[in-house]
Design an enzyme around this catalytic site. Structure first.
Site, PDB file in Angstrom:
ATOM      1  N   GLU A 208      -2.624  -9.251   3.459  1.00 33.53           N
ATOM      2  CA  GLU A 208      -3.188  -9.778   4.453  1.00 33.53           C
ATOM      3  C   GLU A 208      -4.570  -9.686   4.758  1.00 33.53           C
ATOM      4  O   GLU A 208      -5.059 -10.257   5.762  1.00 33.53           O
ATOM      5  CB  GLU A 208      -2.310  -9.106   5.516  1.00 33.53           C
ATOM      6  CG  GLU A 208      -2.556  -7.693   6.103  1.00 33.53           C
ATOM      7  CD  GLU A 208      -2.309  -6.394   5.272  1.00 33.53           C
ATOM      8  OE1 GLU A 208      -2.465  -5.546   5.427  1.00 33.53           O
ATOM      9  OE2 GLU A 208      -1.833  -6.616   4.033  1.00 33.53           O
TER      10      GLU A 208
ATOM     11  N   HIS B 290      -3.918  -4.857  -0.098  1.00 32.99           N
ATOM     12  CA  HIS B 290      -3.475  -5.423   1.118  1.00 32.99           C
ATOM     13  C   HIS B 290      -3.579  -6.932   1.252  1.00 32.99           C
ATOM     14  O   HIS B 290      -4.766  -7.607   1.322  1.00 32.99           O
ATOM     15  CB  HIS B 290      -4.166  -4.965   2.314  1.00 32.99           C
ATOM     16  CG  HIS B 290      -4.181  -3.391   2.798  1.00 32.99           C
ATOM     17  ND1 HIS B 290      -3.076  -3.291   3.527  1.00 32.99           N
ATOM     18  CD2 HIS B 290      -4.709  -2.367   2.344  1.00 32.99           C
ATOM     19  CE1 HIS B 290      -2.982  -1.885   3.427  1.00 32.99           C
ATOM     20  NE2 HIS B 290      -4.132  -1.268   2.941  1.00 32.99           N
TER      21      HIS B 290
ATOM     22  N   CYS C 177       0.789  -1.308  -0.014  1.00 35.95           N
ATOM     23  CA  CYS C 177       0.054  -0.087  -0.098  1.00 35.95           C
ATOM     24  C   CYS C 177       0.832   1.350  -0.145  1.00 35.95           C
ATOM     25  O   CYS C 177       1.686   1.542  -1.047  1.00 35.95           O
ATOM     26  CB  CYS C 177      -1.114   0.063   1.171  1.00 35.95           C
ATOM     27  SG  CYS C 177      -2.197   1.288   1.099  1.00 35.95           S
TER      28      CYS C 177
END
Length: 194
Positions: free
Chosen positions: A178, A176, A77
């Site tokens: 994750e 992202h 990001c």
């Protein structure tokens, strides 16, 4: 494996640690240059505003260290955006790893920021092994890296832009991983296997 997440006060660190824990790897949080240099893999995260994040990097000398790293580095990001030459956000000089300037989406044409799931296409890197074209990834951003010779995946929002970049041992993703379910986890696994 020694995995270090650069800890410079720019968000999304806990969710990253949990994601790697699910993959069986304990990620160390550190802003110590020696610890980062000795890592097998480095994550450069980022949530927040570019100029204040760059200020924090400069306070610790990390802005000089990161471009010199030789092991695989993954910017996420804002981390990816700070790896570029420049970003319009706060008129901020970046680390100059990726040869591209980060621009703001036109809020007269689309809702800014882009928040939510979007597809990634034109996948070109070992980072995307077993991640299929048109996989959905989770994004939150108002700024984007235009398409360049270093683009390894694209997404579309107002225009086609780089959702991932690569140059040598440096990788960057706008999304992202994750927070991006199985495909995001696969990408993190691929990064660990580089």
């Amino acid at each position: 494996m020694k995995l270090v997440i650069i800890n410079y006060g720019a968000g999304n660190i806990k969710s990253l640690q949990f994601a790697f824990k699910r993959l069986g790897v304990e990620a160390i949080l550190s802003n110590d240059t020696e610890t980062i240099k000795k890592a097998d893999k480095v994550i450069f995260p980022g949530v927040g505003e570019a100029s204040s994040a760059m200020k924090k990097l400069k306070e610790t000398g990390l802005h000089k260290l990161i471009p010199t790293l030789k092991q695989p580095v993954l910017g996420i990001c804002l981390g990816m955006q700070l790896m570029c030459n420049y970003t319009e956000e706060g008129q901020t000089e970046g680390l100059g790893i990726f040869d591209v300037d980060v621009l703001k989406f036109d809020s007269t044409l689309v809702k800014v920021p882009q928040i939510g799931w979007n597809t990634i296409t034109n996948l070109k890197s070992e980072l995307f092994q077993q991640v299929s074209e048109h996989s959905f990834m989770y994004l939150v951003h108002s700024y984007y890296a235009p398409i360049s010779t270093e683009t390894i995946s694209t997404s579309e929002y107002q225009i086609q832009y780089s959702s991932a970049l690569q140059k040598d041992n440096f990788y960057g993703v706008q999304f992202h991983p994750e927070k991006s379910s199985n495909d995001g986890e696969q990408l993190l696994k691929n990064f660990l296997n580089l």
